[in-house]
Design a protein around this motif. Structure first.
Motif, short mmCIF file in Angstrom:
data_model
loop_
_atom_site.label_atom_id
_atom_site.label_comp_id
_atom_site.label_asym_id
_atom_site.label_seq_id
_atom_site.Cartn_x
_atom_site.Cartn_y
_atom_site.Cartn_z
N LEU A 328 0.95 -0.86 0.21
CA LEU A 328 0.30 0.23 -0.11
C LEU A 328 0.89 1.32 -0.04
CD1 LEU A 328 -3.01 -0.64 2.44
CD2 LEU A 328 -2.92 -1.25 -0.19
N PRO A 329 0.63 1.85 -1.16
CA PRO A 329 1.24 3.53 -1.71
C PRO A 329 0.98 4.52 0.13
CG PRO A 329 -0.33 3.58 -2.53
CD PRO A 329 -0.61 2.37 -1.89
N LEU A 330 1.04 3.84 1.86
CA LEU A 330 1.05 4.83 2.54
C LEU A 330 2.42 5.83 3.08
CD1 LEU A 330 -2.31 2.73 4.53
CD2 LEU A 330 -2.19 5.11 3.05
N PRO A 331 2.15 6.35 3.99
CA PRO A 331 3.42 6.87 4.11
C PRO A 331 3.60 6.07 5.62
CG PRO A 331 1.74 8.70 4.88
CD PRO A 331 1.43 7.55 3.48
N ALA A 332 4.51 6.09 7.12
CA ALA A 332 4.85 5.06 8.07
C ALA A 332 3.96 6.12 9.03
CB ALA A 332 6.09 5.54 7.82
N GLU A 333 3.53 7.59 8.74
CA GLU A 333 2.68 7.96 9.63
C GLU A 333 1.26 7.39 10.06
OE1 GLU A 333 6.33 10.17 9.30
OE2 GLU A 333 4.44 9.81 7.70
N LEU A 334 1.25 6.30 8.89
CA LEU A 334 -0.39 6.29 8.56
C LEU A 334 -0.54 4.52 8.84
CD1 LEU A 334 -2.18 7.50 5.50
CD2 LEU A 334 -2.38 7.95 8.12
N LYS A 335 1.12 3.64 8.03
CA LYS A 335 1.45 2.42 8.47
C LYS A 335 1.71 2.23 9.51
CE LYS A 335 2.46 0.76 3.48
NZ LYS A 335 3.56 0.14 2.97
N ALA A 336 2.28 2.42 10.38
CA ALA A 336 2.76 2.30 11.58
C ALA A 336 1.66 1.96 12.81
CB ALA A 336 3.69 3.15 12.98
N PRO A 337 0.54 3.23 12.83
CA PRO A 337 -0.73 3.43 13.71
C PRO A 337 -1.22 2.17 13.10
CG PRO A 337 0.07 5.98 13.54
CD PRO A 337 0.54 4.46 12.41
N LEU A 338 -1.80 1.96 11.99
CA LEU A 338 -2.63 0.44 11.70
C LEU A 338 -2.47 -0.90 11.96
CD1 LEU A 338 -3.27 1.91 7.90
CD2 LEU A 338 -4.60 1.71 9.39
N VAL A 339 -0.38 -0.46 11.49
CA VAL A 339 -0.15 -1.65 12.78
C VAL A 339 -0.66 -2.51 13.59
CG1 VAL A 339 2.06 -3.82 12.29
CG2 VAL A 339 1.49 -2.60 10.40
N GLY A 340 -0.14 -1.32 14.36
CA GLY A 340 -0.31 -1.56 15.54
C GLY A 340 -1.94 -1.47 16.35
#
Length: 365
Positions: A328-340
């Motif tokens: 997914l072409p998302l920034p880390a600022e979005l991916k990290a909370p989603l993963v967490g």
């Protein structure tokens, strides 16, 4: 009889650890295996803010786990006897560590590497890890097993009242031994078995402090100690960003090395800060939970029952979710909370399922 405040605090700490590992996977400073293959990282400014807001808790939250374990260890040894206590600890702590280090962790590291397009075999993921026998977040239970057996074989620890002198003395002991240990084993260094030797003074010190305070401390932290430790923690955390700016620490990834160990004033400062935060922070968190988190219903009781399993399974879940979100072409600022958030929900759901079935099986028998 279970203590609701301690149970509720345990749930919050486990969720914090899972969420923190998700963030570290996308941080330039690293600290979680996904950072070895991550496709995006936080903007340096965002990482600096996260380090200022969340980072200080990383210096003492793991010590709080050992503190809580220590509170109940002497009573458990007394009730069960040394032999039964050791056997049960070998099963409860040793089994997940062995299975994770030998099978689970290399498998999911291999999945993460191949998901990133790295041509790595499973055998390489197992034998080439530094340190060898890497167990991910399960290093915690491996070290706790060693300490628990040592306490069981040692003379009984006499429970006594925790005083201001006790708090100051343990702070100095933890800070001093941490600095001396890191002359040989710098912070974040690896040892065979993923032992985290550089963190042993903090972990062992807090386990012993919990054992000394005993169940009486788990039931109520005296008001004087609670207020003192609260003020120390809040004051220290408030001063840390200012001190970091004055020392020119604006990029953690580039500035961390002098603080990690060796005969350097920066390493001494970090050891002192850790000693202050882990002793005061653990006592304050227990006291805060007693005053604000003492209620427990069926749902929160189920979460508390699920917490240990959630801690054990978090690593595979985090690596799997991060790998799945990779395209997914998302920034880390979005991916990290989603993963967490996803990992917290899944880990506790698995823990709930496992412990509910175990409880049902026990009741039927």
């Amino acid at each position: 009889m279970r203590l609701s405040a301690v149970d509720n605090l345990k749930v919050i700490l486990v969720a914090w650890v899972i969420g923190g590992h998700a963030l570290l996977g996308y941080a330039a400073i690293g600290g979680w295996p996904y950072d070895e293959v991550n496709e995006v990282t936080f903007h340096p400014g965002v990482e600096t803010v996260l380090a200022a807001v969340i980072g200080p808790s990383g210096l003492f939250f793991m010590g709080t786990f050992y503190f809580m374990a220590g509170i109940f260890t002497p009573g458990s040894i007394e009730r069960k006897g040394r032999r039964r206590f050791i056997v049960e600890r070998l099963v409860r702590l040793g089994t997940p560590w062995v299975v994770t280090a030998l099978v689970v962790w290399p498998t999911f590291v291999w999945i993460a590497y191949n998901g990133a397009g790295r041509d790595v075999s499973w055998w390489q993921a197992f034998t080439d890890r530094q340190p060898f026998l890497d167990s991910g977040s399960l290093w915690f239970v491996g070290v706790l097993l060693i300490f628990s057996i040592a306490i069981a074989l040692a003379p009984p620890i006499r429970e006594r009242t925790i005083t201001t002198r006790t708090v100051v003395g343990m702070t100095m002991i933890v800070a001093g031994t941490t600095f001396l240990t890191r002359l040989v084993f710098p912070a974040r260094s690896g040892q065979v078995g993923d032992l985290h030797l550089w963190w042993w003074p903090q972990c062992l010190g807090m386990l012993l402090l919990g054992a000394i305070g005993g169940r009486k401390l788990a039931e109520w932290v005296p008001d004087e100690i609670y207020r003192m430790t609260r003020n120390i923690v809040i004051g220290t955390i408030a001063l840390l960003p200012i001190a970091a700016a004055l020392m020119g620490v604006l990029d953690l990834a580039k500035s961390a090395e002098p603080f990690l160990g060796g005969l350097k004033w920066q390493a001494a400062v970090l050891a002192l800060v850790e000693g202050i935060l882990v002793v005061a922070g653990s006592l304050w968190l227990i006291g805060l939970a007693q005053r604000r988190l003492a209620r427990q219903g069926p749902f929160t009781e189920g979460l508390a029952r699920s917490a240990y399993v959630a801690f054990v399974v978090q690593g595979p879940i985090l690596l799997s979710l991060a790998t799945a979100l990779r395209p997914l072409p998302l920034p880390a600022e979005l991916k990290a909370p989603l993963v967490g958030a996803g990992a917290i929900a899944l880990a506790f759901a698995i823990g709930w399922l496992v412990t509910s079935r175990r409880g049902a099986s026990a009741r039927s028998s």
